[in-house]
Design a protein around this motif. Structure first.
Motif, PDB file in Angstrom:
ATOM      1  N   LEU A  67     -17.456   1.604 -35.301  1.00  0.00           N
ATOM      2  CA  LEU A  67     -18.053   2.822 -35.843  1.00  0.00           C
ATOM      3  C   LEU A  67     -17.122   4.020 -35.846  1.00  0.00           C
ATOM      4  N   GLY A  68     -16.414   4.269 -34.733  1.00  0.00           N
ATOM      5  CA  GLY A  68     -15.758   5.553 -34.578  1.00  0.00           C
ATOM      6  C   GLY A  68     -14.258   5.588 -34.762  1.00  0.00           C
ATOM      7  N   TRP A  69     -13.579   4.440 -34.596  1.00  0.00           N
ATOM      8  CA  TRP A  69     -12.118   4.436 -34.607  1.00  0.00           C
ATOM      9  C   TRP A  69     -11.568   3.669 -35.794  1.00  0.00           C
ATOM     10  N   GLY A  70     -10.356   4.066 -36.260  1.00  0.00           N
ATOM     11  CA  GLY A  70      -9.661   3.303 -37.280  1.00  0.00           C
ATOM     12  C   GLY A  70      -8.911   2.133 -36.670  1.00  0.00           C
ATOM     13  N   TRP A  71      -8.150   1.415 -37.516  1.00  0.00           N
ATOM     14  CA  TRP A  71      -7.501   0.195 -37.021  1.00  0.00           C
ATOM     15  C   TRP A  71      -6.449   0.496 -35.956  1.00  0.00           C
ATOM     16  N   GLU A  72      -5.711   1.607 -36.091  1.00  0.00           N
ATOM     17  CA  GLU A  72      -4.668   1.880 -35.114  1.00  0.00           C
ATOM     18  C   GLU A  72      -5.259   2.166 -33.743  1.00  0.00           C
ATOM     19  N   GLU A  73      -6.325   2.987 -33.694  1.00  0.00           N
ATOM     20  CA  GLU A  73      -6.961   3.302 -32.410  1.00  0.00           C
ATOM     21  C   GLU A  73      -7.629   2.074 -31.801  1.00  0.00           C
ATOM     22  N   ILE A  93     -11.938   1.285 -42.281  1.00  0.00           N
ATOM     23  CA  ILE A  93     -13.174   1.378 -43.049  1.00  0.00           C
ATOM     24  C   ILE A  93     -13.269   2.776 -43.656  1.00  0.00           C
ATOM     25  N   TYR A  94     -13.962   2.912 -44.766  1.00  0.00           N
ATOM     26  CA  TYR A  94     -14.100   4.207 -45.422  1.00  0.00           C
ATOM     27  C   TYR A  94     -14.533   5.296 -44.437  1.00  0.00           C
ATOM     28  N   SER A 105     -23.784   6.133 -49.676  1.00  0.00           N
ATOM     29  CA  SER A 105     -24.329   5.650 -48.411  1.00  0.00           C
ATOM     30  C   SER A 105     -23.377   4.624 -47.806  1.00  0.00           C
ATOM     31  N   HIS A 106     -23.086   4.799 -46.531  1.00  0.00           N
ATOM     32  CA  HIS A 106     -22.214   3.853 -45.832  1.00  0.00           C
ATOM     33  C   HIS A 106     -23.077   2.706 -45.306  1.00  0.00           C
ATOM     34  N   ASP A 107     -23.347   1.763 -46.189  1.00  0.00           N
ATOM     35  CA  ASP A 107     -24.190   0.631 -45.834  1.00  0.00           C
ATOM     36  C   ASP A 107     -23.357  -0.647 -45.834  1.00  0.00           C
ATOM     37  N   LEU A 108     -24.003  -1.750 -45.539  1.00  0.00           N
ATOM     38  CA  LEU A 108     -23.278  -3.014 -45.411  1.00  0.00           C
ATOM     39  C   LEU A 108     -22.660  -3.432 -46.736  1.00  0.00           C
ATOM     40  N   ALA A 109     -23.353  -3.208 -47.838  1.00  0.00           N
ATOM     41  CA  ALA A 109     -22.816  -3.591 -49.147  1.00  0.00           C
ATOM     42  C   ALA A 109     -21.511  -2.860 -49.444  1.00  0.00           C
ATOM     43  N   LEU A 110     -21.437  -1.585 -49.090  1.00  0.00           N
ATOM     44  CA  LEU A 110     -20.218  -0.806 -49.318  1.00  0.00           C
ATOM     45  C   LEU A 110     -19.046  -1.389 -48.537  1.00  0.00           C
ATOM     46  N   ILE A 237     -19.757   8.531 -40.108  1.00  0.00           N
ATOM     47  CA  ILE A 237     -20.411   8.027 -38.902  1.00  0.00           C
ATOM     48  C   ILE A 237     -21.919   8.224 -38.996  1.00  0.00           C
ATOM     49  N   LEU A 238     -22.325   9.410 -39.423  1.00  0.00           N
ATOM     50  CA  LEU A 238     -23.754   9.680 -39.555  1.00  0.00           C
ATOM     51  C   LEU A 238     -24.389   8.738 -40.572  1.00  0.00           C
ATOM     52  N   SER A 239     -23.718   8.542 -41.708  1.00  0.00           N
ATOM     53  CA  SER A 239     -24.266   7.663 -42.739  1.00  0.00           C
ATOM     54  C   SER A 239     -24.349   6.221 -42.249  1.00  0.00           C
ATOM     55  N   SER A 240     -23.358   5.779 -41.477  1.00  0.00           N
ATOM     56  CA  SER A 240     -23.410   4.422 -40.921  1.00  0.00           C
ATOM     57  C   SER A 240     -24.565   4.263 -39.950  1.00  0.00           C
TER      58      SER A 240
END
Length: 321
Positions: A67-73, A93-94, A105-110, A237-240
């Motif tokens: 949810l909160g971190w990108g790939w590097e973190e 992730i976007y 909307s940050h949903d599973l399909a996206l 994050i909120l949208s997820s």
């Protein structure tokens, strides 16, 4: 005309990707920050995705963060321990890391669409490995993403690894329940989102408030950077939280039992974010064939931090078997 397995995979991916609707308005990272990104960028549907491909070993391992971190973190300590024997692909992730956010909307399909199209884009860079069956690893919310991808594209998954995955019916923390509320949640995330996330950092560690001060400093600095310089970070994050099946992904998880790839679960026994006891028990009921690997004295974030070497050893063993 006969199709090779790689060509067939490309056709299927492209067909599904074409159904994806155009993105909403782009919410990018500050260009002055993006220029120092550790990876590369590719444009998917008008949105930039930040990714890395490392190693030249046999087979491909694809890593999907939470949810909160990108790939590097999330995987910065893990990737170097995998690349001697394998090719590793990881991406943001976007709205996370250096990838553009979006007002959609940050949903599973996206998120499934993003991964599918990225694999198509990286066929040449991975030497065709991105369109052949690979090992797919999802961490935390990434476990939800990879479960959705594996259901849609089972022909591309050789081994599925769920790392402390979200998606099982477990109580969501009160703060997360509040921010899901319309208007109230938007205001809270906008004004105190970073503070709330910093206050939750000890909860991801076996040592609690006494976890490594260097790691705390790094995490807090990354949070401050994302909040202040990435237009889409908090919104993503909120949208997820509002649109992803973070506590109710049971139907998709159960459907994986009948598919042809192997499934392994890696979990820290002291995880308080995606609680090890009830969540792992529930997941194994949904997917009886899955094999559970437990890491001792390990919280949710410890898994990719001070337990990174142990985690990588388990992933290597699964991938190479």
């Amino acid at each position: 005309m006969a199709f090779t397995s790689t060509a067939l995979a490309a056709v299927l991916l492209a067909g599904m990707a074409s159904l994806w609707s155009p993105p909403g308005r782009s919410l990018p990272m500050d260009p002055q920050v993006s220029k120092d990104a550790p990876g590369k960028f590719v444009t998917i549907g008008g949105l930039k995705t930040h990714y890395t491909v490392q190693g030249e070993g046999e087979g491909l391992i694809v890593l999907v963060h939470g949810l909160g971190w990108g790939w590097e973190e999330a995987f910065g300590r893990v990737i170097p321990k995998l690349t001697k024997e394998s090719t590793v692909m990881a991406y943001d992730i976007y709205g996370r890391g250096f990838s553009d956010g979006t007002t959609k909307s940050h949903d599973l399909a996206l998120y499934v669409s993003q991964l599918a199209q990225l694999l198509l884009k990286l066929e040449a860079e991975t030497g065709g490995k991105s369109l052949k069956p690979f090992t797919l690893v999802g961490y935390s919310m990434g476990g939800v993403v990879v479960s959705g991808f594996a259901k849609e594209y089972p022909h591309l998954v050789e081994k599925l690894i769920l790392m402390a995955p979200a998606g099982v019916n477990i109580p969501m923390p009160p703060a997360a329940q509040i921010v899901k509320m319309p208007i109230v949640g938007d205001l809270l995330v906008r004004f105190v989102g970073a503070s709330l996330m910093k206050s939750e950092l000890p909860n991801g560690h076996f040592a609690g408030e006494d976890f490594d001060p260097k790691i705390r400093k790094y995490r807090e600095e990354q949070l401050d950077l994302r909040v202040s310089r990435h237009a889409g970070y908090l919104d993503s994050i909120l949208s997820s939280l509002r649109h992803m099946p973070l506590t109710n992904n049971e139907e998709i998880l159960a459907s994986l039992e009948s598919l042809g790839f192997s499934i392994d679960i890696i979990w820290g026994e002291n995880d308080n974010v995606c609680p090890y006891g009830p969540a792992s028990e529930g997941l194994r009921k949904l997917i009886p064939k899955a094999k559970l690997h437990t890491i001792k004295e390990c919280g949710h974030d410890d898994l990719v931090e001070n337990k990174a070497a142990e985690l990588a050893a388990v992933i290597r063993k699964i991938h190479n078997n």
